[in-house]
Design a protein around this motif. Structure first.
Motif, PDB file in Angstrom:
ATOM      1  N   CYS A 127       0.821  -1.209   0.000  1.00  0.00           N
ATOM      2  CA  CYS A 127       0.000   0.000   0.000  1.00  0.00           C
ATOM      3  C   CYS A 127       0.860   1.266   0.000  1.00  0.00           C
ATOM      4  O   CYS A 127       0.525   2.250  -0.664  1.00  0.00           O
ATOM      5  CB  CYS A 127      -0.929   0.008   1.217  1.00  0.00           C
ATOM      6  SG  CYS A 127      -2.332  -1.115   1.083  1.00  0.00           S
ATOM      7  N   ALA A 128       1.964   1.235   0.746  1.00  0.00           N
ATOM      8  CA  ALA A 128       2.841   2.400   0.793  1.00  0.00           C
ATOM      9  C   ALA A 128       3.428   2.684  -0.580  1.00  0.00           C
ATOM     10  O   ALA A 128       3.486   3.841  -1.033  1.00  0.00           O
ATOM     11  CB  ALA A 128       3.956   2.166   1.809  1.00  0.00           C
ATOM     12  N   ILE A 129       3.841   1.634  -1.285  1.00  0.00           N
ATOM     13  CA  ILE A 129       4.405   1.809  -2.629  1.00  0.00           C
ATOM     14  C   ILE A 129       3.342   2.306  -3.601  1.00  0.00           C
ATOM     15  O   ILE A 129       3.567   3.220  -4.399  1.00  0.00           O
ATOM     16  CB  ILE A 129       5.013   0.478  -3.129  1.00  0.00           C
ATOM     17  CG1 ILE A 129       6.191   0.076  -2.242  1.00  0.00           C
ATOM     18  CG2 ILE A 129       5.447   0.590  -4.583  1.00  0.00           C
ATOM     19  CD1 ILE A 129       6.746  -1.301  -2.527  1.00  0.00           C
ATOM     20  N   ILE A 130       2.138   1.708  -3.515  1.00  0.00           N
ATOM     21  CA  ILE A 130       1.049   2.106  -4.403  1.00  0.00           C
ATOM     22  C   ILE A 130       0.657   3.559  -4.156  1.00  0.00           C
ATOM     23  O   ILE A 130       0.344   4.309  -5.082  1.00  0.00           O
ATOM     24  CB  ILE A 130      -0.154   1.168  -4.223  1.00  0.00           C
ATOM     25  CG1 ILE A 130       0.169  -0.206  -4.814  1.00  0.00           C
ATOM     26  CG2 ILE A 130      -1.404   1.743  -4.893  1.00  0.00           C
ATOM     27  CD1 ILE A 130      -0.897  -1.232  -4.634  1.00  0.00           C
ATOM     28  N   ALA A 131       0.665   3.975  -2.893  1.00  0.00           N
ATOM     29  CA  ALA A 131       0.312   5.359  -2.570  1.00  0.00           C
ATOM     30  C   ALA A 131       1.244   6.335  -3.266  1.00  0.00           C
ATOM     31  O   ALA A 131       0.817   7.364  -3.797  1.00  0.00           O
ATOM     32  CB  ALA A 131       0.365   5.569  -1.058  1.00  0.00           C
ATOM     33  N   LEU A 132       2.539   6.019  -3.282  1.00  0.00           N
ATOM     34  CA  LEU A 132       3.515   6.896  -3.927  1.00  0.00           C
ATOM     35  C   LEU A 132       3.302   6.939  -5.437  1.00  0.00           C
ATOM     36  O   LEU A 132       3.246   8.020  -6.039  1.00  0.00           O
ATOM     37  CB  LEU A 132       4.930   6.408  -3.611  1.00  0.00           C
ATOM     38  CG  LEU A 132       5.370   6.500  -2.144  1.00  0.00           C
ATOM     39  CD1 LEU A 132       6.721   5.821  -1.948  1.00  0.00           C
ATOM     40  CD2 LEU A 132       5.444   7.953  -1.701  1.00  0.00           C
ATOM     41  N   PHE A 133       3.169   5.773  -6.059  1.00  0.00           N
ATOM     42  CA  PHE A 133       3.043   5.729  -7.506  1.00  0.00           C
ATOM     43  C   PHE A 133       1.714   6.297  -7.986  1.00  0.00           C
ATOM     44  O   PHE A 133       1.660   7.066  -8.955  1.00  0.00           O
ATOM     45  CB  PHE A 133       3.212   4.281  -8.015  1.00  0.00           C
ATOM     46  CG  PHE A 133       4.643   3.869  -8.138  1.00  0.00           C
ATOM     47  CD1 PHE A 133       5.387   4.185  -9.259  1.00  0.00           C
ATOM     48  CD2 PHE A 133       5.261   3.161  -7.127  1.00  0.00           C
ATOM     49  CE1 PHE A 133       6.718   3.808  -9.376  1.00  0.00           C
ATOM     50  CE2 PHE A 133       6.594   2.781  -7.223  1.00  0.00           C
ATOM     51  CZ  PHE A 133       7.330   3.102  -8.357  1.00  0.00           C
ATOM     52  N   MET A 134       0.619   5.907  -7.333  1.00  0.00           N
ATOM     53  CA  MET A 134      -0.698   6.371  -7.766  1.00  0.00           C
ATOM     54  C   MET A 134      -0.872   7.859  -7.497  1.00  0.00           C
ATOM     55  O   MET A 134      -1.471   8.579  -8.291  1.00  0.00           O
ATOM     56  CB  MET A 134      -1.806   5.569  -7.081  1.00  0.00           C
ATOM     57  CG  MET A 134      -1.914   4.157  -7.560  1.00  0.00           C
ATOM     58  SD  MET A 134      -3.506   3.393  -7.166  1.00  0.00           S
ATOM     59  CE  MET A 134      -4.621   4.340  -8.177  1.00  0.00           C
ATOM     60  N   GLY A 135      -0.365   8.333  -6.363  1.00  0.00           N
ATOM     61  CA  GLY A 135      -0.463   9.750  -6.066  1.00  0.00           C
ATOM     62  C   GLY A 135       0.232  10.589  -7.117  1.00  0.00           C
ATOM     63  O   GLY A 135      -0.294  11.601  -7.579  1.00  0.00           O
ATOM     64  N   TYR A 136       1.434  10.127  -7.534  1.00  0.00           N
ATOM     65  CA  TYR A 136       2.187  10.889  -8.541  1.00  0.00           C
ATOM     66  C   TYR A 136       1.529  10.749  -9.917  1.00  0.00           C
ATOM     67  O   TYR A 136       1.407  11.727 -10.655  1.00  0.00           O
ATOM     68  CB  TYR A 136       3.621  10.391  -8.600  1.00  0.00           C
ATOM     69  CG  TYR A 136       4.504  11.240  -9.481  1.00  0.00           C
ATOM     70  CD1 TYR A 136       5.069  12.422  -8.995  1.00  0.00           C
ATOM     71  CD2 TYR A 136       4.770  10.873 -10.803  1.00  0.00           C
ATOM     72  CE1 TYR A 136       5.875  13.206  -9.795  1.00  0.00           C
ATOM     73  CE2 TYR A 136       5.582  11.656 -11.611  1.00  0.00           C
ATOM     74  CZ  TYR A 136       6.124  12.822 -11.108  1.00  0.00           C
ATOM     75  OH  TYR A 136       6.912  13.604 -11.915  1.00  0.00           O
ATOM     76  N   ALA A 137       1.111   9.519 -10.267  1.00  0.00           N
ATOM     77  CA  ALA A 137       0.511   9.295 -11.591  1.00  0.00           C
ATOM     78  C   ALA A 137      -0.811  10.033 -11.746  1.00  0.00           C
ATOM     79  O   ALA A 137      -1.110  10.585 -12.814  1.00  0.00           O
ATOM     80  CB  ALA A 137       0.309   7.796 -11.813  1.00  0.00           C
ATOM     81  N   MET A 138      -1.624  10.045 -10.684  1.00  0.00           N
ATOM     82  CA  MET A 138      -2.920  10.699 -10.741  1.00  0.00           C
ATOM     83  C   MET A 138      -2.812  12.203 -10.500  1.00  0.00           C
ATOM     84  O   MET A 138      -3.750  12.950 -10.765  1.00  0.00           O
ATOM     85  CB  MET A 138      -3.869  10.083  -9.703  1.00  0.00           C
ATOM     86  CG  MET A 138      -4.169   8.618  -9.942  1.00  0.00           C
ATOM     87  SD  MET A 138      -5.093   7.852  -8.567  1.00  0.00           S
ATOM     88  CE  MET A 138      -6.634   8.758  -8.655  1.00  0.00           C
ATOM     89  N   GLY A 139      -1.674  12.630  -9.983  1.00  0.00           N
ATOM     90  CA  GLY A 139      -1.490  14.051  -9.714  1.00  0.00           C
ATOM     91  C   GLY A 139      -2.320  14.555  -8.559  1.00  0.00           C
ATOM     92  O   GLY A 139      -2.642  15.737  -8.472  1.00  0.00           O
ATOM     93  N   THR A 140      -2.679  13.663  -7.647  1.00  0.00           N
ATOM     94  CA  THR A 140      -3.453  14.062  -6.474  1.00  0.00           C
ATOM     95  C   THR A 140      -3.236  13.072  -5.343  1.00  0.00           C
ATOM     96  O   THR A 140      -3.295  11.846  -5.553  1.00  0.00           O
ATOM     97  CB  THR A 140      -4.959  14.158  -6.782  1.00  0.00           C
ATOM     98  OG1 THR A 140      -5.679  14.325  -5.554  1.00  0.00           O
ATOM     99  CG2 THR A 140      -5.468  12.912  -7.486  1.00  0.00           C
ATOM    100  N   LEU A 141      -2.966  13.573  -4.174  1.00  0.00           N
ATOM    101  CA  LEU A 141      -2.777  12.726  -3.006  1.00  0.00           C
ATOM    102  C   LEU A 141      -4.102  12.144  -2.534  1.00  0.00           C
ATOM    103  O   LEU A 141      -4.156  11.046  -1.989  1.00  0.00           O
ATOM    104  CB  LEU A 141      -2.134  13.545  -1.881  1.00  0.00           C
ATOM    105  CG  LEU A 141      -1.577  12.768  -0.685  1.00  0.00           C
ATOM    106  CD1 LEU A 141      -0.544  11.756  -1.140  1.00  0.00           C
ATOM    107  CD2 LEU A 141      -0.967  13.731   0.319  1.00  0.00           C
ATOM    108  N   VAL A 142      -5.184  12.861  -2.769  1.00  0.00           N
ATOM    109  CA  VAL A 142      -6.514  12.401  -2.357  1.00  0.00           C
ATOM    110  C   VAL A 142      -6.871  11.099  -3.059  1.00  0.00           C
ATOM    111  O   VAL A 142      -7.369  10.152  -2.447  1.00  0.00           O
ATOM    112  CB  VAL A 142      -7.572  13.482  -2.651  1.00  0.00           C
ATOM    113  CG1 VAL A 142      -8.974  12.937  -2.403  1.00  0.00           C
ATOM    114  CG2 VAL A 142      -7.328  14.713  -1.787  1.00  0.00           C
ATOM    115  N   GLY A 143      -6.611  11.038  -4.376  1.00  0.00           N
ATOM    116  CA  GLY A 143      -6.914   9.821  -5.131  1.00  0.00           C
ATOM    117  C   GLY A 143      -6.076   8.645  -4.678  1.00  0.00           C
ATOM    118  O   GLY A 143      -6.579   7.521  -4.560  1.00  0.00           O
ATOM    119  N   GLY A 144      -4.788   8.895  -4.417  1.00  0.00           N
ATOM    120  CA  GLY A 144      -3.926   7.824  -3.945  1.00  0.00           C
ATOM    121  C   GLY A 144      -4.340   7.312  -2.579  1.00  0.00           C
ATOM    122  O   GLY A 144      -4.298   6.107  -2.312  1.00  0.00           O
TER     123      GLY A 144
END
Length: 234
Positions: A23-40
């Motif tokens: 989850c920690a790794i996904i949070a970093l990648f998804m947050g950056y890819a989606m351009g929003t911390l809320v989505g991650g």
């Protein structure tokens, strides 16, 4: 019921530790890819409860553990209520973990020079209320999914229940795609609701209301599952 909870967490111990790292790794990648911390934050909050549900259900069918467990001084109702309690604790723990990770990342982002990250990852674009609302909302939706899935698992077992769960998911997705493809835009009360959510900390009010509704449905689901499990033949 306490014995059931202890048993479930003994089974989940290694899976939980692995999942926290994922989850920690996904949070970093998804947050950056989606351009929003809320989505991650919402994405990682949605993962653990449902994944651990099926991990427990798979363990039940492995090597006849479910049948052996019924020979212990545990009633079927205690088994059901204990499983629901275990997953409720997982859901609460997921909220705490997702929020802690999100605010940690938000703190790191706040210390970085302006222009280093995409505009969507700035603290102004990820207010605390939105983070809390997204995490609680994601866990609430997944808990609602568990309330539908668990009675099927207790009635039919994991192998047969997994044939029904995708049907429900596909129907829900199809309805959602049909709604958005139709070009329907929020109007009237729905438009007012969207505007209200974007004002101040109203995400928190919606999250609190969602928790209350989902909790009632989850408890009702537990009693339905108990009735179905008592009638199940092995």
């Amino acid at each position: 019921m306490k014995a059931m909870i202890v048993s479930d967490f003994a089974v989940l111990r290694s899976a939980i530790l692995q999942l926290l790292g994922i989850c920690a790794i996904i949070a970093l990648f998804m947050g950056y890819a989606m351009g929003t911390l809320v989505g991650g934050a919402a994405a990682i909050a949605a993962m653990p409860p449902f994944m651990l549900l099926f991990s427990l259900a798979a363990t039940d069918e492995q090597n006849g553990w479910e049948r052996f467990r019924l020979t212990l001084p545990l009633t079927r109702r205690q088994v059901v209520f204990g499983r629901y309690a275990s997953l409720a604790l997982v859901a609460i723990g997921t909220i705490v973990f997702a929020l802690a990770l999100s605010f940690l990342l938000l703190g790191v982002i706040s210390c970085m020079p302006a222009g280093t990250l995409p505009e969507g990852l700035t603290p102004a674009e990820n207010p605390p209320a939105a983070l809390v609302g997204s995490v609680v909302g994601a866990v609430g939706v997944i808990t609602l999914g568990m309330a539908v899935t668990l009675p099927l698992v207790f009635r039919f077992g994991m192998t047969r229940a997994t044939r029904f769960v995708p049907v429900v998911v596909v129907i829900a997705i199809a309805c959602g795609i049909g709604f958005f493809d139709a070009g329907i835009q929020p109007t009237g009360v729905l438009a007012d609701l969207v505007q209200w959510l974007d004002t101040g900390s109203n995400y928190l009010f919606l999250a609190a209301a969602l928790v209350a509704v989902v909790a009632l449905i989850y408890v009702a689901s537990a009693f339905v599952a108990a009735k179905l499990y008592e009638k199940r033949e092995f």
